[in-house]
Design a protein around this motif. Structure first.
Motif, short mmCIF file in Angstrom:
data_model
loop_
_atom_site.label_atom_id
_atom_site.label_comp_id
_atom_site.label_asym_id
_atom_site.label_seq_id
_atom_site.Cartn_x
_atom_site.Cartn_y
_atom_site.Cartn_z
N HIS B 41 -20.14 12.70 28.38
CA HIS B 41 -19.83 13.49 27.20
C HIS B 41 -19.24 12.57 26.14
O HIS B 41 -18.67 11.52 26.46
N PRO B 42 -19.35 12.95 24.86
CA PRO B 42 -18.85 12.08 23.77
C PRO B 42 -17.39 11.70 23.97
O PRO B 42 -16.54 12.55 24.26
N THR B 76 -33.04 16.77 37.85
CA THR B 76 -33.35 18.13 37.41
C THR B 76 -32.06 18.93 37.33
O THR B 76 -31.24 18.90 38.25
N ILE B 77 -31.90 19.60 36.22
CA ILE B 77 -30.76 20.49 36.02
C ILE B 77 -31.31 21.90 35.87
O ILE B 77 -32.09 22.17 34.94
N GLU B 83 -22.21 23.53 28.80
CA GLU B 83 -21.42 22.32 29.11
C GLU B 83 -22.26 21.19 29.69
O GLU B 83 -21.77 20.07 29.87
N ASP B 84 -23.54 21.46 29.96
CA ASP B 84 -24.43 20.39 30.45
C ASP B 84 -24.90 19.50 29.31
O ASP B 84 -25.47 18.44 29.56
N THR B 103 -30.58 9.47 28.04
CA THR B 103 -31.29 10.65 27.53
C THR B 103 -30.28 11.65 27.02
O THR B 103 -29.34 12.03 27.74
N LYS B 104 -30.46 12.08 25.78
CA LYS B 104 -29.57 13.10 25.22
C LYS B 104 -30.12 14.48 25.55
O LYS B 104 -31.25 14.80 25.18
N LEU B 105 -29.35 15.27 26.28
CA LEU B 105 -29.73 16.63 26.62
C LEU B 105 -29.09 17.60 25.64
O LEU B 105 -27.86 17.62 25.49
N THR B 106 -29.92 18.37 24.97
CA THR B 106 -29.44 19.40 24.05
C THR B 106 -29.70 20.77 24.66
O THR B 106 -30.83 21.06 25.08
N VAL B 107 -28.66 21.58 24.72
CA VAL B 107 -28.81 22.96 25.19
C VAL B 107 -28.92 23.84 23.96
O VAL B 107 -27.97 23.95 23.17
#
Lengths: 121, 108
Positions: B41-42, B76-77, B83-84, B103-107
């Motif tokens: 996380h940032p 795999t999520i 919060e992921d 890899t940046k994951l955007t929800v």
């Protein structure tokens, strides 16, 4: 609890040297190697290498020989990263990290909070 | 050793599943079951989510799973949660260590 506490931020001019410290607590310092990883602003993780905390023998990743030196003071459970001849491209957050598998199924994986090294005139 | 190859970004809606790939070579990912995945996380240090390709450390939700086929490992999520949203890095640790590019994951 296990903690790796690193020294504070540094601002250095090009060509200077810097020494970052990483003090370990909560475990036997010589049980696991100490690794160094850096992360340039907005970029990914880059592995610098590791030092055997039992023998003091360092191993440097490709591209990090010469200007980068890992050392230890086992009497105070502290590892050091020294970088000489600093360049602008060395500007990054530098992490120490300790990895291992003391018990099957229970990985030992701890990171310091990071030390920001900024190289600028 | 060259960095492992990951997609720069992936995205998914809450409740959906996403998969992040990590491609190496027969000298690292393909020949050893020593692949881990980190979540970052940032402003925070990386956190171990998967080790030895498929294993989860204590405390990591079982929504996170790892696998490998040939020279490519995958994270795999499932059941995505807000919060992921974070950066994810794969790491091969056969001998030396090498990380993926992240890899940046955007929800959504």
């Amino acid at each position: 609890q296990v903690q790796l506490v690193q020294s504070g931020s540094e601002l250095k001019e090009p060509g200077a040297s810097v020494k970052v410290s990483c003090k370990a607590s909560g475990y036997t310092f010589t049980s696991f190697a100490m690794n160094w990883v850096r992360q340039a602003p907005g970029q990914g993780l880059e592995f610098l290498g590791w030092i055997n905390t039992g023998t003091g023998n360092p191993t440097y990743a490709q591209g990090f020989t010469g200007r980068f030196v890992f050392s230890l003071d086992t009497s105070v459970s502290t590892a050091y990263l020294q970088i000489s001849g600093l360049k602008a491209e060395d500007t990054a957050l530098y992490y120490c990290a300790s990895f291992g598998m003391p018990t099957p199924g229970k990985p030992f994986d701890y990171w310091g909070q990071g030390t920001l090294v900024t190289v600028s005139s | 050793q060259s960095a492992l190859t990951q997609p720069r970004s992936v995205s998914g809606s809450p409740g959906q599943s996403v998969t992040i790939s990590c491609t190496g070579t027969s000298s690292d990912v393909g020949n050893y079951n020593y692949v881990s995945w980190y979540q970052q996380h940032p402003g925070k240090a990386p956190k171990l989510m998967i080790y030895d390709v498929t294993k989860r450390p204590s405390g990591v939700p079982d929504r996170f799973s790892g696998s490998k086929s040939g020279n490519t490992a995958s994270l795999t999520i499932s059941g995505l949660q807000a919060e992921d949203e974070a950066d994810y890095y794969c790491c091969s640790y056969a001998g030396s260590r090498v990380f993926g590019g992240g890899t940046k994951l955007t929800v959504l």
